[in-house]
Design a protein around this motif. Sequence first.
Motif, PDB file in Angstrom:
ATOM      1  N   GLU A 360     -34.497  20.521  25.586  1.00  0.00           N
ATOM      2  CA  GLU A 360     -33.865  20.564  24.450  1.00  0.00           C
ATOM      3  C   GLU A 360     -32.578  21.163  24.387  1.00  0.00           C
ATOM      4  OE1 GLU A 360     -33.522  18.813  20.431  1.00  0.00           O
ATOM      5  OE2 GLU A 360     -33.841  18.235  22.311  1.00  0.00           O
ATOM      6  N   LEU A 361     -32.761  22.416  24.980  1.00  0.00           N
ATOM      7  CA  LEU A 361     -31.413  23.466  24.872  1.00  0.00           C
ATOM      8  C   LEU A 361     -30.551  22.795  25.673  1.00  0.00           C
ATOM      9  CD1 LEU A 361     -30.063  26.182  24.551  1.00  0.00           C
ATOM     10  CD2 LEU A 361     -31.334  26.898  26.753  1.00  0.00           C
ATOM     11  N   LEU A 362     -30.762  22.232  26.950  1.00  0.00           N
ATOM     12  CA  LEU A 362     -29.608  21.600  27.657  1.00  0.00           C
ATOM     13  C   LEU A 362     -29.314  20.137  27.232  1.00  0.00           C
ATOM     14  CD1 LEU A 362     -30.667  22.797  31.197  1.00  0.00           C
ATOM     15  CD2 LEU A 362     -29.088  23.638  29.695  1.00  0.00           C
ATOM     16  N   PRO A 367     -23.823  22.805  28.885  1.00  0.00           N
ATOM     17  CA  PRO A 367     -22.784  23.702  29.180  1.00  0.00           C
ATOM     18  C   PRO A 367     -21.447  23.084  29.537  1.00  0.00           C
ATOM     19  CG  PRO A 367     -24.476  24.664  30.358  1.00  0.00           C
ATOM     20  CD  PRO A 367     -25.138  23.138  29.765  1.00  0.00           C
ATOM     21  N   ALA A 368     -21.529  22.042  30.288  1.00  0.00           N
ATOM     22  CA  ALA A 368     -20.347  21.343  30.774  1.00  0.00           C
ATOM     23  C   ALA A 368     -20.604  19.866  30.134  1.00  0.00           C
ATOM     24  CB  ALA A 368     -20.281  21.306  32.229  1.00  0.00           C
ATOM     25  N   PRO A 369     -20.058  19.566  28.966  1.00  0.00           N
ATOM     26  CA  PRO A 369     -20.452  18.332  28.037  1.00  0.00           C
ATOM     27  C   PRO A 369     -19.883  17.016  28.556  1.00  0.00           C
ATOM     28  CG  PRO A 369     -18.911  19.776  26.895  1.00  0.00           C
ATOM     29  CD  PRO A 369     -19.298  20.534  28.093  1.00  0.00           C
ATOM     30  N   MET A 370     -18.768  17.443  29.478  1.00  0.00           N
ATOM     31  CA  MET A 370     -18.209  15.826  30.274  1.00  0.00           C
ATOM     32  C   MET A 370     -18.518  16.014  31.713  1.00  0.00           C
ATOM     33  SD  MET A 370     -16.861  13.963  27.927  1.00  0.00           S
ATOM     34  CE  MET A 370     -15.909  13.214  29.126  1.00  0.00           C
ATOM     35  N   GLY A 371     -19.338  16.997  32.079  1.00  0.00           N
ATOM     36  CA  GLY A 371     -19.798  16.953  33.664  1.00  0.00           C
ATOM     37  C   GLY A 371     -18.288  17.171  34.330  1.00  0.00           C
ATOM     38  N   LEU A 372     -18.194  16.746  35.612  1.00  0.00           N
ATOM     39  CA  LEU A 372     -17.043  16.814  36.478  1.00  0.00           C
ATOM     40  C   LEU A 372     -16.758  15.517  36.765  1.00  0.00           C
ATOM     41  CD1 LEU A 372     -18.104  19.678  39.106  1.00  0.00           C
ATOM     42  CD2 LEU A 372     -16.390  19.628  37.147  1.00  0.00           C
ATOM     43  N   PRO A 373     -15.417  14.988  37.019  1.00  0.00           N
ATOM     44  CA  PRO A 373     -15.240  13.841  37.095  1.00  0.00           C
ATOM     45  C   PRO A 373     -15.262  13.198  38.417  1.00  0.00           C
ATOM     46  CG  PRO A 373     -13.273  15.208  37.365  1.00  0.00           C
ATOM     47  CD  PRO A 373     -14.358  16.022  36.980  1.00  0.00           C
ATOM     48  N   VAL A 397     -21.636  13.228  28.975  1.00  0.00           N
ATOM     49  CA  VAL A 397     -23.016  13.856  28.886  1.00  0.00           C
ATOM     50  C   VAL A 397     -23.336  14.128  27.468  1.00  0.00           C
ATOM     51  CG1 VAL A 397     -24.651  15.812  29.602  1.00  0.00           C
ATOM     52  CG2 VAL A 397     -23.015  14.968  31.237  1.00  0.00           C
ATOM     53  N   TRP A 398     -22.412  14.961  26.658  1.00  0.00           N
ATOM     54  CA  TRP A 398     -22.472  15.027  25.311  1.00  0.00           C
ATOM     55  C   TRP A 398     -23.056  14.041  24.586  1.00  0.00           C
ATOM     56  CZ3 TRP A 398     -20.825  14.056  20.499  1.00  0.00           C
ATOM     57  CH2 TRP A 398     -21.104  14.949  19.541  1.00  0.00           C
ATOM     58  N   ALA A 399     -22.265  12.998  24.874  1.00  0.00           N
ATOM     59  CA  ALA A 399     -22.661  11.634  24.092  1.00  0.00           C
ATOM     60  C   ALA A 399     -23.968  10.967  24.336  1.00  0.00           C
ATOM     61  CB  ALA A 399     -21.342  10.559  24.394  1.00  0.00           C
ATOM     62  N   MET A 400     -24.424  10.896  25.430  1.00  0.00           N
ATOM     63  CA  MET A 400     -25.475  10.516  26.133  1.00  0.00           C
ATOM     64  C   MET A 400     -26.776  11.234  25.416  1.00  0.00           C
ATOM     65  SD  MET A 400     -24.443   9.670  30.098  1.00  0.00           S
ATOM     66  CE  MET A 400     -22.942   9.229  30.385  1.00  0.00           C
ATOM     67  N   ALA A 401     -26.385  12.443  25.551  1.00  0.00           N
ATOM     68  CA  ALA A 401     -27.414  13.560  25.035  1.00  0.00           C
ATOM     69  C   ALA A 401     -27.661  13.235  23.536  1.00  0.00           C
ATOM     70  CB  ALA A 401     -27.262  14.882  25.535  1.00  0.00           C
ATOM     71  N   HIS A 402     -26.612  12.795  22.670  1.00  0.00           N
ATOM     72  CA  HIS A 402     -26.562  12.600  21.399  1.00  0.00           C
ATOM     73  C   HIS A 402     -26.778  11.174  20.946  1.00  0.00           C
ATOM     74  CE1 HIS A 402     -25.536  16.657  21.916  1.00  0.00           C
ATOM     75  NE2 HIS A 402     -25.568  17.089  20.524  1.00  0.00           N
ATOM     76  N   ASP A 403     -27.289  10.347  21.824  1.00  0.00           N
ATOM     77  CA  ASP A 403     -27.379   8.902  21.254  1.00  0.00           C
ATOM     78  C   ASP A 403     -28.819   8.793  20.535  1.00  0.00           C
ATOM     79  OD1 ASP A 403     -27.605   6.318  21.532  1.00  0.00           O
ATOM     80  OD2 ASP A 403     -27.537   6.103  23.720  1.00  0.00           O
ATOM     81  N   GLU A 404     -28.340   8.314  19.272  1.00  0.00           N
ATOM     82  CA  GLU A 404     -29.447   8.106  18.316  1.00  0.00           C
ATOM     83  C   GLU A 404     -30.556   7.193  18.701  1.00  0.00           C
ATOM     84  OE1 GLU A 404     -28.259   7.664  14.279  1.00  0.00           O
ATOM     85  OE2 GLU A 404     -26.541   9.025  14.376  1.00  0.00           O
ATOM     86  N   ASP A 405     -29.910   6.072  19.640  1.00  0.00           N
ATOM     87  CA  ASP A 405     -31.046   5.026  19.860  1.00  0.00           C
ATOM     88  C   ASP A 405     -32.009   5.798  20.944  1.00  0.00           C
ATOM     89  OD1 ASP A 405     -29.667   3.152  18.539  1.00  0.00           O
ATOM     90  OD2 ASP A 405     -28.304   2.549  20.591  1.00  0.00           O
ATOM     91  N   VAL A 406     -31.660   6.980  21.682  1.00  0.00           N
ATOM     92  CA  VAL A 406     -32.505   7.654  22.625  1.00  0.00           C
ATOM     93  C   VAL A 406     -33.135   8.774  22.094  1.00  0.00           C
ATOM     94  CG1 VAL A 406     -32.586   8.676  24.781  1.00  0.00           C
ATOM     95  CG2 VAL A 406     -31.321   6.514  24.433  1.00  0.00           C
ATOM     96  N   ALA A 433     -27.532  17.275  31.866  1.00  0.00           N
ATOM     97  CA  ALA A 433     -26.471  18.421  31.958  1.00  0.00           C
ATOM     98  C   ALA A 433     -26.317  18.425  33.467  1.00  0.00           C
ATOM     99  CB  ALA A 433     -26.904  19.626  31.317  1.00  0.00           C
ATOM    100  N   TYR A 434     -27.250  18.114  34.553  1.00  0.00           N
ATOM    101  CA  TYR A 434     -26.930  18.202  35.990  1.00  0.00           C
ATOM    102  C   TYR A 434     -26.268  17.356  36.615  1.00  0.00           C
ATOM    103  CZ  TYR A 434     -30.296  22.304  35.279  1.00  0.00           C
ATOM    104  OH  TYR A 434     -30.873  23.310  34.782  1.00  0.00           O
ATOM    105  N   GLY A 435     -25.963  16.141  35.832  1.00  0.00           N
ATOM    106  CA  GLY A 435     -24.754  15.259  36.618  1.00  0.00           C
ATOM    107  C   GLY A 435     -25.538  14.016  36.899  1.00  0.00           C
ATOM    108  N   PHE A 436     -24.714  13.218  37.858  1.00  0.00           N
ATOM    109  CA  PHE A 436     -25.104  11.824  38.262  1.00  0.00           C
ATOM    110  C   PHE A 436     -24.786  11.774  39.585  1.00  0.00           C
ATOM    111  CE2 PHE A 436     -23.777  11.776  33.928  1.00  0.00           C
ATOM    112  CZ  PHE A 436     -24.898  11.167  33.426  1.00  0.00           C
ATOM    113  N   GLY A 437     -25.409  11.025  40.490  1.00  0.00           N
ATOM    114  CA  GLY A 437     -25.218  10.447  41.705  1.00  0.00           C
ATOM    115  C   GLY A 437     -25.355  11.225  42.802  1.00  0.00           C
ATOM    116  N   ARG A 438     -24.398  10.870  43.850  1.00  0.00           N
ATOM    117  CA  ARG A 438     -24.468  11.933  45.094  1.00  0.00           C
ATOM    118  C   ARG A 438     -23.885  13.202  44.968  1.00  0.00           C
ATOM    119  NH1 ARG A 438     -22.909   7.458  49.904  1.00  0.00           N
ATOM    120  NH2 ARG A 438     -24.502   5.903  49.292  1.00  0.00           N
ATOM    121  N   ARG A 439     -23.148  13.238  43.562  1.00  0.00           N
ATOM    122  CA  ARG A 439     -22.208  14.620  43.468  1.00  0.00           C
ATOM    123  C   ARG A 439     -23.093  15.191  42.318  1.00  0.00           C
ATOM    124  NH1 ARG A 439     -17.443  14.623  46.277  1.00  0.00           N
ATOM    125  NH2 ARG A 439     -17.519  17.015  45.327  1.00  0.00           N
ATOM    126  N   ARG A 440     -24.357  15.094  42.203  1.00  0.00           N
ATOM    127  CA  ARG A 440     -25.185  15.615  41.034  1.00  0.00           C
ATOM    128  C   ARG A 440     -25.473  17.149  41.830  1.00  0.00           C
ATOM    129  NH1 ARG A 440     -29.380  12.949  41.713  1.00  0.00           N
ATOM    130  NH2 ARG A 440     -28.916  11.431  40.330  1.00  0.00           N
TER     131      ARG A 440
END
Length: 536
Positions: A360-362, A367-373, A397-406, A433-440
């Motif tokens: 829940e903390l993360l 800590p990096a709410p938009m992740g890296l591009p 990331v911040w928007a996804m983590a605050h999605d009311e549907d989820v 918070a740890y990102g996505f894909g091959r650059r996770r």
Amino acid sequence: MPIYLSVASVLLIAWVLKRLIDAYAKNDQGRSYAPGPRPLPLVGNMFDLPTSRTPEVYVEWGKRYQSDILFATTPLYGVLILNKQEDADELFERRSRIYSDRPQIPILELIGWEWNISLFRYGTAWRFHRQICQQNFRAEAVRAYHPLLLDKVHDMCRRLLGNPENFDEHNRRLSISVPMVTMYGYDVKSFEDPCIIAVEENTLTGASLLMPGATLANFIPPLAKLRIPTWLPGASTWKTAKRLRELSQVARNIPYDFVKKSMAEGTAIDSFVSTFLKKKEEYGASEIEEDAIKNIAMTIYGAASDTTIAATNSFIYFMAIHPEIQRKAQTEIDQVVGNSRLPDFDDRPALPYIEAIYRELLRIEPPAPMGLPHRVTEDDCYKRYFIPKGTVVFGNVWAMAHDEDVYPEPFVFKPERFLDDRGSLNDDARVLAYGFGRRRVFILSNGVYCVSSSTLPISQNMCWKARRERYVKMWMIVASILACFNIVKSKDGLGNEIDISDEYEDFGPMRHKTKFRCTFVPRSNMIEQILQDAET
């Protein structure tokens, strides 16, 4: 105006015009971009891109343009924003072949940040560095760092016991000490250490220049190539860049030279760098490999310390304003661990509520709410929208983590959302918070990185399955502090509680809790003795 500035101005205008002509030519077949603010001639949406409250602004854009996928333009590239997890998974995971690049950030060379592997372009150099990371930071290797991590966390608890009001400093010390000792065998004694000063200033100031709207040089690459005199009016970016280049050299070389000197004197502590140097002495190593080791160690120290500081301060803040959650967590710890010792890594499976607090903390404050591009390397089309080659793509990331549907009531700190009716952990183990894909990028127990290959389907990805082995640093901080202390609001001279603001502040891609006051009250008279026993 000096003639070289006049010539530079003409060249810049010509370059911008060419970029705009090329951009419009790409879309001349009626293909439509995702919705977003109307671009201005020449500059596009350069002045619309936010430099603060970035994730919240993009959520507001989503409501305004009624879309979870948003697009903006700059003279250099398009910017695609993904506010929904399903879209990020589709592009970054399932289409990772063309969404795993990083954008060319012109300011990187200017500030001397070419060593930062998290910002490497997707290619041979990145794969070489990733291979070294996978060899050295696999799950089995992480366990070797457990005693060291416990020692550092217990040291923080002892410092909190002796000086509870100064928790900010103790947090910084822990967050800096772990990556420094694991990477270099370097035991931090003081914040006045020249290496510590260099890294902290370099990381904080440099990160603020990475965001798209932070400096014109990120939009117009020729500006980054110019060596503009720092005394000229308006040349603040170049003055800052000169300072950052100097700091980068100090931060990169001092701890590395320390390891070599310690090895020569026979006093070196086993670490990532010393292991490599021993291998080099015995078998030899190329200059390219040695440079990669320096890059990896420096990236890990700079990034891991900052994310841990941010996450730990958030944890302390949420515990101070939610004493009922503290009590519930401490009841679980007392039932499983007892009151004669501190939590250990073996206790983790039996402490689901502590795990839920960690998740829940993360979620609520990544800590990096938009992740890296990311950067798309080929023209693509998704949900009828055209995504041109070279577009910079952000997963919000911040928007996804605050999605009311989820996550219903997304702004409420509620660890129970990760538990089922029986109090066991549910299947929501994804840490966005740890990102996505091959650059996770994963922050491990010792504050280092593991770069995921992400070649398996999402449901089978090894790094998610191994989360109990890998995400232990923050978990141990949470469990140890709660076992030792009640975190309470500070009081004024009249005995009244001092309210804590809910404000956060952005530093480039990172977000930190603003300064606040609280204190740590030992849960029993035995805590001091338990911490002393743990030291021995």
